[in-house]
Design an enzyme around this catalytic site. Structure first.
Site, PDB file in Angstrom:
ATOM      1  N   SER A  20     -23.237  16.920   2.958  1.00 25.84           N
ATOM      2  CA  SER A  20     -22.514  15.652   2.773  1.00 25.84           C
ATOM      3  C   SER A  20     -22.596  15.164   1.332  1.00 25.84           C
ATOM      4  CB  SER A  20     -23.086  14.586   3.707  1.00 25.84           C
ATOM      5  OG  SER A  20     -24.459  14.348   3.414  1.00 25.84           O
ATOM      6  N   ASN A 106     -32.251   8.716   9.102  1.00 23.02           N
ATOM      7  CA  ASN A 106     -31.375   7.810   9.861  1.00 23.02           C
ATOM      8  C   ASN A 106     -31.453   6.384   9.339  1.00 23.02           C
ATOM      9  OD1 ASN A 106     -30.855  10.069  11.342  1.00 23.02           O
ATOM     10  ND2 ASN A 106     -31.762   9.346  13.253  1.00 23.02           N
ATOM     11  N   THR A 151      14.354 -16.750   7.418  1.00 22.15           N
ATOM     12  CA  THR A 151      13.871 -16.239   8.699  1.00 22.15           C
ATOM     13  C   THR A 151      14.878 -15.182   9.148  1.00 22.15           C
ATOM     14  OG1 THR A 151      15.049 -17.879  10.046  1.00 22.15           O
ATOM     15  CG2 THR A 151      12.827 -18.461   9.332  1.00 22.15           C
ATOM     16  N   HIS A 152      14.400 -14.115   9.751  1.00 22.21           N
ATOM     17  CA  HIS A 152      15.273 -13.018  10.189  1.00 22.21           C
ATOM     18  C   HIS A 152      16.081 -12.429   9.024  1.00 22.21           C
ATOM     19  CE1 HIS A 152      14.474 -14.326  14.353  1.00 22.21           C
ATOM     20  NE2 HIS A 152      14.700 -15.547  13.900  1.00 22.21           N
ATOM     21  N   SER A 273      14.191   5.855 -14.527  1.00 23.18           N
ATOM     22  CA  SER A 273      14.662   7.054 -13.840  1.00 23.18           C
ATOM     23  C   SER A 273      14.814   8.183 -14.848  1.00 23.18           C
ATOM     24  CB  SER A 273      16.008   6.787 -13.169  1.00 23.18           C
ATOM     25  OG  SER A 273      16.652   7.995 -12.814  1.00 23.18           O
ATOM     26  N   LYS A 279      18.139   2.274 -14.598  1.00 23.07           N
ATOM     27  CA  LYS A 279      17.205   1.921 -13.532  1.00 23.07           C
ATOM     28  C   LYS A 279      15.938   1.233 -14.049  1.00 23.07           C
ATOM     29  CE  LYS A 279      17.424   2.707  -9.756  1.00 23.07           C
ATOM     30  NZ  LYS A 279      17.004   3.957  -9.073  1.00 23.07           N
ATOM     31  N   ASN A 281      12.662   0.471 -11.792  1.00 23.01           N
ATOM     32  CA  ASN A 281      12.141   0.647 -10.439  1.00 23.01           C
ATOM     33  C   ASN A 281      10.801  -0.059 -10.232  1.00 23.01           C
ATOM     34  OD1 ASN A 281      14.328   2.398  -9.912  1.00 23.01           O
ATOM     35  ND2 ASN A 281      13.183   4.144 -10.714  1.00 23.01           N
ATOM     36  N   GLU A 286       6.061  -0.609  -4.706  1.00 24.96           N
ATOM     37  CA  GLU A 286       6.341   0.396  -3.677  1.00 24.96           C
ATOM     38  C   GLU A 286       5.097   1.217  -3.346  1.00 24.96           C
ATOM     39  OE1 GLU A 286      11.091   1.112  -4.636  1.00 24.96           O
ATOM     40  OE2 GLU A 286       9.587   2.407  -5.556  1.00 24.96           O
ATOM     41  N   TYR A 313     -28.318   7.924  17.065  1.00 19.95           N
ATOM     42  CA  TYR A 313     -27.687   8.616  15.947  1.00 19.95           C
ATOM     43  C   TYR A 313     -27.106   9.947  16.405  1.00 19.95           C
ATOM     44  CZ  TYR A 313     -26.608  10.724  11.498  1.00 19.95           C
ATOM     45  OH  TYR A 313     -25.923  11.309  10.467  1.00 19.95           O
ATOM     46  N   GLN A 318     -22.017  11.105  10.102  1.00 19.44           N
ATOM     47  CA  GLN A 318     -21.954  11.527   8.703  1.00 19.44           C
ATOM     48  C   GLN A 318     -20.557  11.316   8.137  1.00 19.44           C
ATOM     49  OE1 GLN A 318     -23.946  15.234   7.374  1.00 19.44           O
ATOM     50  NE2 GLN A 318     -21.911  15.907   6.717  1.00 19.44           N
ATOM     51  N   LYS A 321     -18.404   7.706   6.161  1.00 21.54           N
ATOM     52  CA  LYS A 321     -18.252   7.234   4.782  1.00 21.54           C
ATOM     53  C   LYS A 321     -17.068   7.832   4.038  1.00 21.54           C
ATOM     54  CE  LYS A 321     -22.603   8.316   4.303  1.00 21.54           C
ATOM     55  NZ  LYS A 321     -22.995   8.215   5.725  1.00 21.54           N
TER      56      LYS A 321
END
Length: 452
Positions: A20, A106, A151-152, A273, A279, A281, A286, A313, A318, A321
């Site tokens: 590890s 441990n 909204t929407h 671009s 362009k 961007n 993004e 354990y 292991q 992480k």
């Protein structure tokens, strides 16, 4: 380290598979910090004599110096950060063989991970405070700029741009609370829990907890080595934070298009671009939006890892992480760059207002004006809705309707009503607590500064 039980060496393929070091070497300083606290305790309790404890501590400090100076390189043959440090310590100071007294890997790894994670989360906390300050600053800069609220994805009502920035302050402030919960969740010291049942030796867990800056030792040795809740608390914070970032980025990406056109992104946070000269961007936005799935995926990873594990354990842990480090690195980088970008965003107020003029976002203002004239809201809603339908059919905006035409559809309409039918008045009159009225936004800014 376990050759006493085994007749044959571990197969090379197994060593490669189970090591590890690629995951945990980054924690070397925290591991040494935990070991120094442990050996101080062993000396204080008499499990080691003071001379032995002092020599082992000096050896640990020497190992740390060698790592920082690049003189000591770890070996995968020793499996992990803990055994590499212990092996080098013993090479410097043979008494280092006594360091692991009353300790298991441990409780050692649980302690080391909490120490490292605490550092990273405290750093994130400061970065998040910086982001919150940027949002407050933007709210102050743009308080008097009016944009459409949606909204929407349809224009709904005019709002102060300052109010919009403060909406994200609220979201990220909740993230700050979740982050602080995650920090508090790891504020107990696992050291001394042993492999799972504690120790027969007279250790002082209160002492090591205090030396390492924890509020107290963990309360149950079984739970101590099994517990990864503090990681899931972080992952939940990270996932919700990134969802908020993604939604914010989506707004700014849309509003930066030629079709909306009322957000101006700083050149230094955009790219061009290779083919199309015109362009500009929004790559940072993004990419930040795109990284959200990775962070959510790391949360799902740890949850699925944990869901079928028996007490206590298991080697599965292991892998807890690998996704944690990737998530931390991603969240940290996104948090920093988004704060930088937002501090330079500008608003094209003229374009934002021109968009409002084409729509019917003041319809609710008319209905509420009629309510103040005594018209029941449902009746007012019907009247205004019919007027909007007529205006759409005839392709005219509210600004083009004469007072006579208003009265044909809404007999209660008068010159006073026409005076309030501007985006500025619409925003200014929304003075309810937490609303978009300019005076309310100023109060929200003042409150935000105190809350931060």
């Amino acid at each position: 380290m376990w050759h006493g039980r085994f007749k044959h060496d571990t197969a090379k393929t197994v060593q490669d598979f189970t090591q590890s070091l690629d995951i945990d070497w980054r924690m070397y300083e925290c591991d040494i910090q935990g070991s120094i606290a442990h050996v101080k305790m062993l000396g204080k309790t008499g499990i080691l004599n003071q001379s032995e404890a002092v020599k082992i501590e000096a050896g640990l400090i020497k190992v740390l110096e060698e790592i920082k100076e690049g003189k000591f390189k770890p070996s995968e043959n020793l499996e992990d950060v803990h055994m590499n440090i212990e092996a080098r310590l013993t090479g410097i100071e043979p008494l280092g063989a006594k360091l692991h007294t009353a300790r298991s890997r441990n409780d050692q790894v649980a302690t080391t991970t909490r120490l490292y994670l605490r550092q990273r989360l405290n750093s994130l906390n400061e970065d998040l405070r910086g982001l919150l300050n940027v949002l407050i600053s933007n709210a102050e800069r743009h308080i008097n700029i009016i944009i459409p609220g949606y909204t929407h994805m349809q224009q709904a009502q005019p709002i102060s741009m300052g109010h919009y920035w403060l909406s994200w302050f609220e979201a990220f402030k909740r993230d700050a609370e979740r982050l602080n919960f995650a920090i508090n969740a790891l504020n107990e010291c696992p050291l001394g829990a042993g492999a799972l049942a504690g120790s027969t030796l007279p250790i002082d867990r209160m002492m090591t907890s205090e030396l390492l800056g924890f509020s107290c030792p963990t309360r149950n040795s079984l739970d101590t080595v099994a517990n990864r809740d503090y990681m899931t608390d972080y992952h939940y914070f990270a996932s919700v934070f990134m969802i908020h970032v993604s939604r914010l980025c989506n707004d700014l990406i849309n509003w930066n298009t030629q079709e909306f056109g009322f957000i101006i992104l700083p050149d230094e946070f955009c790219t061009g671009s290779s083919m199309m000269p015109q362009k500009k961007n929004p790559d940072v936005l993004e990419l930040s939006r795109g990284k959200t799935g990775q962070v959510i995926g790391h949360m799902i990873d740890i949850l699925i890892n944990l869901k079928g594990l028996p007490m206590t354990y298991n080697r599965d842990l292991q892998e807890d992480k690998r996704g944690l480090w990737q998530s931390l690195d991603t969240v940290e980088s996104v948090m920093k760059i988004i704060a930088e970008l937002l501090s330079s965003v500008e608003v094209d107020e003229k374009t934002a207002l021109s968009g409002l003029e084409k729509g019917y976002s003041l319809a609710t203002d008319i209905a509420e004006y009629l309510v103040m004239k005594g018209v029941p809201f449902r009746e007012a809603h019907m009247k205004v809705g019919r007027l909007v339908g007529w205006a759409v059919e005839n392709k005219i905006s509210f600004n083009d309707i004469s007072i006579e035409q208003w009265r044909e559809h809404i007999p209660e309409a008068d010159e006073e009503m026409l005076k309030i039918l501007t985006p500025h008045e619409s925003v200014n009159r929304r003075n309810t607590y937490g609303g978009t009225g300019f005076s309310q936004v100023r109060k929200q800014i003042d409150e935000a500064k105190k809350r931060i």
